[in-house]
Design a protein around this motif. Structure first.
Motif, PDB file in Angstrom:
ATOM      1  N   UNK A  35      -1.207 -11.301 -26.950  1.00 50.96           N
ATOM      2  CA  UNK A  35      -0.299 -11.958 -26.013  1.00 50.96           C
ATOM      3  C   UNK A  35       1.158 -11.715 -26.423  1.00 50.96           C
ATOM      4  N   UNK A  37       3.241  -9.855 -24.848  1.00 50.04           N
ATOM      5  CA  UNK A  37       4.007  -9.730 -23.598  1.00 50.04           C
ATOM      6  C   UNK A  37       4.696  -8.366 -23.451  1.00 50.04           C
ATOM      7  N   UNK A  40       3.719  -6.637 -20.095  1.00 51.31           N
ATOM      8  CA  UNK A  40       4.280  -7.302 -18.911  1.00 51.31           C
ATOM      9  C   UNK A  40       5.773  -7.021 -18.789  1.00 51.31           C
ATOM     10  N   UNK A  41       6.442  -6.862 -19.938  1.00 51.67           N
ATOM     11  CA  UNK A  41       7.886  -6.619 -19.899  1.00 51.67           C
ATOM     12  C   UNK A  41       8.197  -5.164 -19.643  1.00 51.67           C
ATOM     13  N   UNK A  46       6.315  -4.753 -12.355  1.00 50.94           N
ATOM     14  CA  UNK A  46       6.023  -6.167 -12.556  1.00 50.94           C
ATOM     15  C   UNK A  46       4.618  -6.528 -12.068  1.00 50.94           C
ATOM     16  N   UNK A  49       0.460  -9.977 -15.009  1.00 46.45           N
ATOM     17  CA  UNK A  49       0.731 -11.407 -15.179  1.00 46.45           C
ATOM     18  C   UNK A  49      -0.069 -11.914 -16.375  1.00 46.45           C
ATOM     19  N   UNK A  52      -0.562 -17.827 -21.417  1.00 44.07           N
ATOM     20  CA  UNK A  52      -1.191 -18.109 -22.714  1.00 44.07           C
ATOM     21  C   UNK A  52      -0.727 -19.477 -23.190  1.00 44.07           C
ATOM     22  N   UNK A  70      -1.576 -17.574 -30.609  1.00 42.94           N
ATOM     23  CA  UNK A  70      -1.415 -17.474 -29.158  1.00 42.94           C
ATOM     24  C   UNK A  70      -2.761 -17.145 -28.528  1.00 42.94           C
TER      25      UNK A  70
ATOM     26  N   UNK B 134      10.017 -12.521 -12.547  1.00 44.83           N
ATOM     27  CA  UNK B 134       9.647 -11.489 -13.523  1.00 44.83           C
ATOM     28  C   UNK B 134       8.555 -12.012 -14.445  1.00 44.83           C
ATOM     29  N   UNK B 135       7.392 -11.329 -14.516  1.00 45.16           N
ATOM     30  CA  UNK B 135       6.307 -11.858 -15.359  1.00 45.16           C
ATOM     31  C   UNK B 135       6.639 -11.809 -16.838  1.00 45.16           C
ATOM     32  N   UNK B 136       7.641 -10.992 -17.238  1.00 44.77           N
ATOM     33  CA  UNK B 136       7.964 -10.865 -18.657  1.00 44.77           C
ATOM     34  C   UNK B 136       8.871 -11.959 -19.177  1.00 44.77           C
ATOM     35  N   UNK B 137       9.289 -12.885 -18.294  1.00 43.44           N
ATOM     36  CA  UNK B 137      10.186 -13.958 -18.743  1.00 43.44           C
ATOM     37  C   UNK B 137       9.466 -14.916 -19.681  1.00 43.44           C
ATOM     38  N   UNK B 138       8.134 -14.953 -19.577  1.00 47.33           N
ATOM     39  CA  UNK B 138       7.370 -15.859 -20.445  1.00 47.33           C
ATOM     40  C   UNK B 138       7.315 -15.308 -21.861  1.00 47.33           C
ATOM     41  N   UNK B 139       7.444 -16.186 -22.821  1.00 45.94           N
ATOM     42  CA  UNK B 139       7.269 -15.800 -24.217  1.00 45.94           C
ATOM     43  C   UNK B 139       5.784 -15.872 -24.560  1.00 45.94           C
ATOM     44  N   UNK B 140       5.359 -15.201 -25.648  1.00 44.90           N
ATOM     45  CA  UNK B 140       3.966 -15.376 -26.077  1.00 44.90           C
ATOM     46  C   UNK B 140       3.654 -16.853 -26.278  1.00 44.90           C
ATOM     47  N   UNK B 155      14.459 -13.909 -21.920  1.00 42.94           N
ATOM     48  CA  UNK B 155      14.726 -12.470 -21.796  1.00 42.94           C
ATOM     49  C   UNK B 155      14.944 -12.093 -20.329  1.00 42.94           C
ATOM     50  N   UNK B 157      14.946  -9.276 -17.175  1.00 38.82           N
ATOM     51  CA  UNK B 157      14.249  -8.033 -16.806  1.00 38.82           C
ATOM     52  C   UNK B 157      15.196  -6.844 -16.913  1.00 38.82           C
ATOM     53  N   UNK B 160      17.855  -5.117 -13.937  1.00 39.71           N
ATOM     54  CA  UNK B 160      18.171  -6.075 -12.875  1.00 39.71           C
ATOM     55  C   UNK B 160      19.456  -6.795 -13.279  1.00 39.71           C
TER      56      UNK B 160
END
Lengths: 153, 168
Positions: A35, A37, A40-41, A46, A49, A52, A70, B134-140, B155, B157, B160
Motif C-alpha cells: 500500500x 501508493x 496510484x500516483x 488516475x 483506486x 487501506x 498498512x 486524484x486517487x494518489x492524494x491518499x497516504x498509505x 501530495x 497530482x 496539474x
C-alpha cells in the motif's frame, strides 16, 4: 449461457493466439502490495483506486516496540480509463502487479470495467512465467537467499 | 533559415514560417509527394511548432518539416495550394491549438459550436482533472474517509496546476 455469451465464447475460440507478452489485463499479487501508493500516483490517467487502514502489531519481544502495518482494503483498476501504458507495473517497487495477456471481458456497462481486487487476483492465474534467465546468469536474489538459508552448514 | 536534424531515425527540417509553403512545395517536388499528417506542438513560452510529415512512396522514406510561430502571433501560411488534403488537418489544428492558417478560412471540424478554448494548448484546463479526485492524494494507510480531514499538506497530482481539483 445467453446467446450473447455464446457469441463471445465463439469469438474467443476463434481468436488468433495472442503473443504471451501481450498487454491484456493487470493482475495483482496482494501479498506483495505494501500500500505504498506509488502505482496510484504514477498512473497518468488516475485509474487505480487504493484504500487501506493502519493496524498496530504488538511488540514481538518484551522490550520491542509495536509496529504499524498498512492493510489493503480496496484495490481497483478502471480498465475504462486504463491506457495500457504499464507504468504502474514498472513503478511497483515490490512486484505486486503483472501483465496478463487476457483481455478484460467486454461488458455492456462501463462500470463493470472496474476490476476489484478479487478479479485482479484471479488474473494472476493467467500471468505467464517470467522469461528464463541467461544460462550464465547468477540465480535470482530470492533464490540465493533461499539457498543460503537451507543450504549445507 | 533552414536546418535539418536527425533524431531517432527521423529527419526533421526546421523551416522559417515565411518559407513554409515554398519549402513544402520543394519537398513535394523532390519526391515526398504523399501528405501524411499535419499537427502542432505547444512549446509554451517558445510558441507553437507546426509539424508536417511527408512520405516518399518510391524511396519508402519519410520526412518531417517543422515551423515555429510565437504564442502571441500564432499564424502560419496555409498549405492548401501545395496539398489540397492539408485543409482537413489545418482545420483540426486551428481548432485544437488556436493557430491561424493564413489564406485558409478554417471552419470548425471536431468540437461543438458552443465549445470555448483550444483543448490541446497546455494552459487548457482538463475537465476530467477537475471533476475527478486524484486517487494518489491518499497516504498509505488512508481511505476516502480520511481525506475529509484537511490537517496535513497532501501530495499534489503531477502536471496539474495547484487549485484545479479543489472544489470548495
Amino acid at each position: 449461457m445467453t446467446p450473447y455469451e455464446q457469441g463471445l465464447a465463439a469469438l474467443r475460440a476463434a481468436q488468433y493466439p495472442v503473443p504471451v507478452r501481450s498487454r491484456g489485463v493487470i493482475a495483482l499479487l496482494e501479498e506483495n502490495c505494501t500500500v505504498c501508493m506509488v502505482c496510484a500516483r504514477e498512473c497518468p490517467d488516475w485509474c487505480i483506486e487504493i484504500d487501506s487502514h493502519k493496524e498496530t502489531l504488538p511488540p514481538r519481544t518484551e522490550r520491542g516496540r509495536p509496529r504499524v502495518l498498512h492493510v489493503l482494503d480496496r484495490f481497483a483498476i478502471d480498465f475504462a480509463l486504463c491506457m495500457w501504458c504499464g507504468i504502474c507495473i514498472e513503478a511497483c517497487p515490490f512486484d505486486a502487479l503483472f501483465w496478463s495477456p487476457e483481455l478484460p471481458p467486454a461488458t455492456r456497462d462501463p462500470a463493470e470495467l472496474v476490476h476489484e481486487r478479487a478479479e485482479l487476483r484471479a488474473w494472476l492465474a493467467t500471468v505467464p512465467a517470467p522469461p528464463a534467465l541467461d544460462p550464465a546468469a547468477a540465480p535470482a536474489k530470492e533464490q540465493q537467499d533461499a539457498d543460503r538459508r537451507s543450504g549445507p552448514g | 533559415m533552414t536546418a535539418a536534424t536527425t533524431a531517432y531515425g527521423v529527419v526533421t527540417v526546421d523551416v522559417d514560417r515565411a518559407e513554409w509553403p515554398r519549402a513544402v512545395t520543394q519537398a513535394r517536388d523532390e519526391g515526398f509527394a504523399f501528405f501524411d499528417l499535419l499537427t502542432a506542438v505547444d512549446r509554451e513560452g517558445d510558441g507553437f511548432d507546426v509539424v508536417l510529415r511527408l512520405w516518399d512512396p518510391r524511396r519508402r522514406t519519410g520526412l518531417v518539416l517543422r515551423t515555429r510561430c510565437p504564442r502571441d502571433d500564432a499564424r502560419v501560411p496555409t498549405l492548401l495550394g501545395v496539398f489540397a488534403g492539408a485543409g482537413w488537418h489545418e482545420r483540426a489544428t486551428a481548432e485544437l491549438f488556436g493557430i491561424a492558417f493564413e489564406g485558409h478560412v478554417t471552419t470548425p471540424l471536431l468540437l461543438p459550436a458552443s465549445f470555448e478554448g483550444h483543448p490541446l494548448r497546455k494552459e487548457f484546463v482538463l475537465a476530467a482533472r477537475v471533476a475527478k479526485r486524484w486517487p494518489g492524494a491518499k497516504e498509505p494507510g488512508e481511505s476516502d474517509a480520511d481525506l475529509a480531514t484537511p490537517s496535513r499538506r497532501r501530495p499534489q497530482p503531477p502536471g496539474v496546476p495547484p487549485g484545479w481539483g479543489e472544489r470548495s
